[in-house]
Design a protein around this motif. Structure first.
Motif, PDB file in Angstrom:
ATOM      1  N   GLY A 322      43.368  69.633  11.786  1.00 28.02           N
ATOM      2  CA  GLY A 322      43.652  68.760  12.923  1.00 28.02           C
ATOM      3  C   GLY A 322      44.966  69.101  13.595  1.00 28.02           C
ATOM      4  N   LEU A 323      45.982  69.425  12.795  1.00 29.31           N
ATOM      5  CA  LEU A 323      47.282  69.801  13.347  1.00 29.31           C
ATOM      6  C   LEU A 323      47.145  71.045  14.226  1.00 29.31           C
ATOM      7  N   ALA A 324      46.367  72.008  13.753  1.00 28.24           N
ATOM      8  CA  ALA A 324      46.147  73.234  14.529  1.00 28.24           C
ATOM      9  C   ALA A 324      45.474  72.932  15.861  1.00 28.24           C
ATOM     10  N   ALA A 325      44.491  72.042  15.851  1.00 24.73           N
ATOM     11  CA  ALA A 325      43.775  71.703  17.086  1.00 24.73           C
ATOM     12  C   ALA A 325      44.716  71.053  18.101  1.00 24.73           C
ATOM     13  N   VAL A 326      45.598  70.161  17.644  1.00 23.26           N
ATOM     14  CA  VAL A 326      46.529  69.506  18.562  1.00 23.26           C
ATOM     15  C   VAL A 326      47.484  70.533  19.165  1.00 23.26           C
ATOM     16  N   ARG A 356      45.583  78.961   9.788  1.00 17.78           N
ATOM     17  CA  ARG A 356      45.467  79.855   8.627  1.00 17.78           C
ATOM     18  C   ARG A 356      45.696  79.085   7.321  1.00 17.78           C
ATOM     19  N   LYS A 357      46.577  78.102   7.349  1.00 21.92           N
ATOM     20  CA  LYS A 357      46.789  77.276   6.156  1.00 21.92           C
ATOM     21  C   LYS A 357      45.529  76.485   5.830  1.00 21.92           C
ATOM     22  N   ALA A 358      44.877  75.924   6.858  1.00 27.82           N
ATOM     23  CA  ALA A 358      43.634  75.178   6.645  1.00 27.82           C
ATOM     24  C   ALA A 358      42.556  76.080   6.050  1.00 27.82           C
ATOM     25  N   MET A 359      42.428  77.288   6.572  1.00 23.68           N
ATOM     26  CA  MET A 359      41.418  78.230   6.084  1.00 23.68           C
ATOM     27  C   MET A 359      41.712  78.673   4.654  1.00 23.68           C
ATOM     28  N   GLU A 360      42.981  78.801   4.328  1.00 24.28           N
ATOM     29  CA  GLU A 360      43.381  79.172   2.965  1.00 24.28           C
ATOM     30  C   GLU A 360      43.007  78.074   1.974  1.00 24.28           C
ATOM     31  N   LEU A 361      43.215  76.822   2.368  1.00 22.69           N
ATOM     32  CA  LEU A 361      42.932  75.690   1.486  1.00 22.69           C
ATOM     33  C   LEU A 361      41.443  75.402   1.379  1.00 22.69           C
ATOM     34  N   ASP A 362      40.700  75.619   2.495  1.00 21.54           N
ATOM     35  CA  ASP A 362      39.258  75.340   2.496  1.00 21.54           C
ATOM     36  C   ASP A 362      38.552  76.358   3.388  1.00 21.54           C
ATOM     37  N   PRO A 363      38.061  77.452   2.806  1.00 16.27           N
ATOM     38  CA  PRO A 363      37.410  78.510   3.594  1.00 16.27           C
ATOM     39  C   PRO A 363      36.116  78.077   4.267  1.00 16.27           C
ATOM     40  N   THR A 364      35.574  76.891   3.912  1.00 11.76           N
ATOM     41  CA  THR A 364      34.311  76.453   4.514  1.00 11.76           C
ATOM     42  C   THR A 364      34.508  75.776   5.869  1.00 11.76           C
ATOM     43  N   SER A 366      35.002  75.350   9.693  1.00  7.02           N
ATOM     44  CA  SER A 366      34.699  76.207  10.840  1.00  7.02           C
ATOM     45  C   SER A 366      35.687  76.035  11.987  1.00  7.02           C
ATOM     46  N   MET A 367      36.223  74.821  12.162  1.00  4.21           N
ATOM     47  CA  MET A 367      37.056  74.547  13.335  1.00  4.21           C
ATOM     48  C   MET A 367      38.324  75.406  13.403  1.00  4.21           C
ATOM     49  N   PRO A 368      38.989  75.749  12.278  1.00  2.00           N
ATOM     50  CA  PRO A 368      40.147  76.648  12.400  1.00  2.00           C
ATOM     51  C   PRO A 368      39.806  77.966  13.075  1.00  2.00           C
ATOM     52  N   HIS A 369      38.611  78.483  12.831  1.00  2.00           N
ATOM     53  CA  HIS A 369      38.197  79.721  13.502  1.00  2.00           C
ATOM     54  C   HIS A 369      38.060  79.496  15.003  1.00  2.00           C
ATOM     55  N   ILE A 393      30.787  79.400  15.191  1.00  2.61           N
ATOM     56  CA  ILE A 393      29.411  79.010  15.522  1.00  2.61           C
ATOM     57  C   ILE A 393      28.473  79.347  14.373  1.00  2.61           C
ATOM     58  N   GLU A 394      28.669  80.498  13.766  1.00  2.00           N
ATOM     59  CA  GLU A 394      27.817  80.910  12.642  1.00  2.00           C
ATOM     60  C   GLU A 394      27.994  79.958  11.455  1.00  2.00           C
ATOM     61  N   MET A 395      29.227  79.517  11.226  1.00  2.00           N
ATOM     62  CA  MET A 395      29.501  78.627  10.095  1.00  2.00           C
ATOM     63  C   MET A 395      28.982  77.210  10.346  1.00  2.00           C
ATOM     64  N   GLU A 396      29.052  76.756  11.606  1.00  2.00           N
ATOM     65  CA  GLU A 396      28.623  75.395  11.946  1.00  2.00           C
ATOM     66  C   GLU A 396      27.923  75.408  13.292  1.00  2.00           C
ATOM     67  N   PRO A 397      26.645  75.837  13.314  1.00  2.00           N
ATOM     68  CA  PRO A 397      25.928  75.985  14.595  1.00  2.00           C
ATOM     69  C   PRO A 397      25.643  74.680  15.317  1.00  2.00           C
ATOM     70  N   ARG A 398      25.833  73.529  14.661  1.00  2.00           N
ATOM     71  CA  ARG A 398      25.574  72.250  15.321  1.00  2.00           C
ATOM     72  C   ARG A 398      26.830  71.642  15.938  1.00  2.00           C
ATOM     73  N   GLU A 399      27.936  72.360  15.913  1.00  2.00           N
ATOM     74  CA  GLU A 399      29.183  71.869  16.483  1.00  2.00           C
ATOM     75  C   GLU A 399      29.275  72.294  17.943  1.00  2.00           C
ATOM     76  N   SER A 400      29.132  71.338  18.855  1.00  2.00           N
ATOM     77  CA  SER A 400      29.055  71.661  20.283  1.00  2.00           C
ATOM     78  C   SER A 400      30.375  72.214  20.831  1.00  2.00           C
ATOM     79  N   THR A 401      31.510  71.799  20.263  1.00  2.00           N
ATOM     80  CA  THR A 401      32.806  72.239  20.789  1.00  2.00           C
ATOM     81  C   THR A 401      32.946  73.751  20.718  1.00  2.00           C
ATOM     82  N   ALA A 402      32.537  74.351  19.603  1.00  2.00           N
ATOM     83  CA  ALA A 402      32.652  75.806  19.465  1.00  2.00           C
ATOM     84  C   ALA A 402      31.789  76.523  20.502  1.00  2.00           C
ATOM     85  N   TRP A 403      30.588  76.008  20.764  1.00  2.00           N
ATOM     86  CA  TRP A 403      29.728  76.595  21.787  1.00  2.00           C
ATOM     87  C   TRP A 403      30.374  76.472  23.175  1.00  2.00           C
ATOM     88  N   MET A 404      30.963  75.311  23.436  1.00  2.00           N
ATOM     89  CA  MET A 404      31.604  75.095  24.732  1.00  2.00           C
ATOM     90  C   MET A 404      32.800  76.026  24.910  1.00  2.00           C
TER      91      MET A 404
END
Length: 614
Positions: A322-326, A356-364, A366-369, A393-404
């Motif tokens: 969330g911090l990264a997104a803001v 990168r910290k979020a991805m390190e803690l939880d590689p699953t 998708s939003m950090p990518h 998108i590949e990790m979470e194909p139902r997430e509309s934000t990544a597609w947008m």
């Protein structure tokens, strides 16, 4: 003559003229629409318009000869100048003018876009898929906050979203997006109507009561087609059990749907406990709610609260996400008074670190990518940006934000036809979000497919997206300067700037003539106090390019990546033909990407490493 002008101004004759013109135009437009609807004879509209026109000189005469006083209307010569309140009347007339123009602009938007619905490929495709695969559809409505503290609403909303996020991962279950489902909050609509709008057959609703460390969650699953309750349960637990409750609710929903409908839905997976610190989790929910509001001040508050969550639990991956997104979106918003400016360079560094910290803690996650994708795109590393977005998108194909976001970054590069595929998928996943309709409509405008664009722009307008600048540019391109003036009056907060602004567009002008008009406009603009709230023409690259101020436009297109999609707007064709546009393309390294991956829709290569764009 000077004295006459001064007296006309003092008696508010000019303001009355402006107010009458705005109201008269609006009445004429509404009359035309109504008379056409009721199939009135042609002479009715002619008489109606004539009466409006005849009323204009009468209004001017009344403004000249009479004055409104606290005691009522008096002849102007009967009012003592020392007791005159024409200045107060003038301020009221200004408010009338702005209100009339605001209504007129709204009518313009409705007239242009209203009454049209986007192509229903989304709904038909969704329904076809459900019929073929027996997909079960559900929407999770925001749970009602039953706590004594109204401020706890973010918590009840957050719990609803957490359950929604868990259900999204269930194969065989089609879940309406958070934005779409939450858009009905507080509207008082029936469940059957909400289900119909969302295109789902089932609704999950409930309530949350949080008192200190205790929590009560009530949830019920309803078949919206029959209004039959399929399942309901009440949970009284300690707050530390919140993740177990979410698991139980999700599992119970799947079981109820499987047993009732006899369809094959996979079991839900247990929630990975994101943090054992309940204060950190509560802060996370509050920060996320503030982030979703996309308000400049709320984003700063969100930043602070995400940091509080991380301070309590430094291994809380979703708080880092969330911090990264803001940090990623902050450069596109104004800096509230008293806060530090977060420019792109600082945003890039802090976003990258947090993601990168979020991805390190939880590689699953998708939003950090996806967040890295927009940051790398803004830094002109286009290949890495698109690769990160594709990973999301590949990790979470139902997430509309990544597609947008994938569509935005593709259209920024000029691949407009290709970007439509991404925008349409974002729209399919989340049709009730205005931003998805907005991007679809704007891209279709850039492709000169206006009739296809209008229904999407109507949908965006209905969802609160601002269409003023786009409509202004469309009217300028079509030579409809009357409508363009109406919109400009609204944007600038009055008519004072029109005599300086509109002549720039009402050419044709030679280069020196236009430069003179632009200089005159900016000299006047700099003297305004306060400045217009809807536009800052000194830093708006779209308007700068439309006015022919190409050097400044290039500077801000480079500096403010959020505006870059607009370079493909048809009204900016002259800018695209300029050397300054080529400089913009080279500074943003787009030409390097084009030569490697193919040329976009409106550009082609020339000899000696040169190129041109239509």
């Amino acid at each position: 003559m000077a004295n006459l002008f001064t007296e006309l101004k003092r008696r508010n004759v000019f303001r009355v003229a402006a107010a009458y013109a705005a109201i008269g135009w609006l009445l004429a437009e509404i009359g035309g629409l109504l008379f056409a609807t009721f199939e009135a004879p042609g002479w009715v509209m002619k008489v109606y318009t004539t009466l409006i026109i005849l009323g204009f000189p009468l209004a001017l005469f009344l403004a000249w000869a009479f004055e409104l006083t606290p005691e009522g209307i008096k002849r102007e010569h009967e009012v003592d100048r020392s007791e005159s309140i024409v200045h107060k009347t003038g301020q009221k007339l200004n408010n009338v003018i702005i209100a009339a123009i605001a209504i007129a602009v709204a009518f313009l938007l409705f007239d242009r876009f209203g009454g049209q619905q986007p192509e229903r490929f989304v709904e038909s495709a969704s329904r076809a898929a459900q019929t073929k695969d027996q997909t079960v559809s559900i929407a999770v409505l925001p749970f009602v906050n039953m706590s004594s503290d109204p401020e706890q609403e973010y918590f009840s909303d957050g719990i609803s979203e957490e359950i929604l996020n868990q259900l999204v991962r269930v194969d065989g279950l089609s879940v309406a997006s958070r934005t779409s489902a939450f858009s009905f909050k507080g509207q008082g609509l029936g469940l059957d109507e909400i289900a119909r709008e969302l295109g789902v057959d089932h609704i999950l609703e409930g309530s949350v009561r949080k008192e200190r460390d205790n929590i009560r969650i009530t949830a019920q699953l309803i078949d919206a087609r029959t209004d039959r309750h399929l399942w309901s349960e009440t949970y009284d637990r300690k707050l530390t059990s919140i993740f177990a409750i979410q698991d139980e609710i999700s599992a119970s929903i799947v079981t109820a749907l499987r047993e009732t409908l006899g369809v094959d839905i996979q079991e839900t997976s247990s929630t990975v406990v994101p943090t054992t610190d309940m204060d950190a989790y509560t802060a996370f929910l509050k920060a996320r709610e503030l982030f979703l509001s996309r308000d400049a001040m709320a984003l700063r508050q969100s930043l602070e609260i995400y940091q509080q969550a991380i301070d309590r639990d430094s291994d809380f991956a979703r708080a880092w996400e969330g911090l990264a997104a803001v940090y990623a979106v902050l450069p596109g918003y104004i800096t509230p008074e008293g806060y530090e400016v977060i420019d792109f360079e600082k945003s890039y560094r802090l976003t990258t670190q947090a993601a990168r910290k979020a991805m390190e803690l939880d590689p699953t996650l998708s939003m950090p990518h996806a967040v890295l994708g927009i940051i790398f795109s803004d830094a002109n590393d286009h290949e890495t940006a698109l690769r990160e977005l594709d990973t999301a998108i590949e990790m979470e194909p139902r997430e509309s934000t990544a597609w947008m976001w994938r569509g935005m970054r593709t259209s920024m590069l000029g691949y407009l036809e290709e970007s439509l595929n991404y925008y349409k998928e974002a729209y399919r996943l989340d049709p009730l979000t205005g931003i998805n309709s907005d991007h679809l409509g704007v891209t279709l405008i850039a492709l000169r497919r206006n009739e296809e664009a209008y229904p999407y722009l109507a949908n965006a307008l209905d969802k609160g997206r601002s269409m003023h600048q786009l409509l202004f540019l469309l009217d300028v391109e079509n030579g409809d300067f009357l409508n363009a003036r109406m919109i400009a009056t609204y944007v600038f907060g009055g008519q004072e700037m029109l005599q300086y602004f509109m002549p720039i567009f009402e050419g044709p002008h030679s280069a020196s003539e236009r430069q003179h008009l632009v200089n005159r406009f900016f000299a006047k603009y700099e003297s305004l106090e306060p400045r217009p709230q809807f536009v800052d023409t000194r830093r708006d690259p779209i308007l700068l390019a439309a006015m022919g101020v190409f050097d400044q436009a290039t500077k801000y297109f480079v500096k403010q990546p959020v505006w870059r999609n607009a370079v493909w707007n048809p009204v900016l064709a002259e800018y695209r033909a300029s050397e300054q546009f080529k400089d913009y393309v080279r500074q943003t390294k787009m030409d390097t990407y084009w030569r490697k991956h193919g040329w976009p829709d409106f550009c082609q290569p020339l000899r000696d490493d040169d190129f041109e764009c239509d």
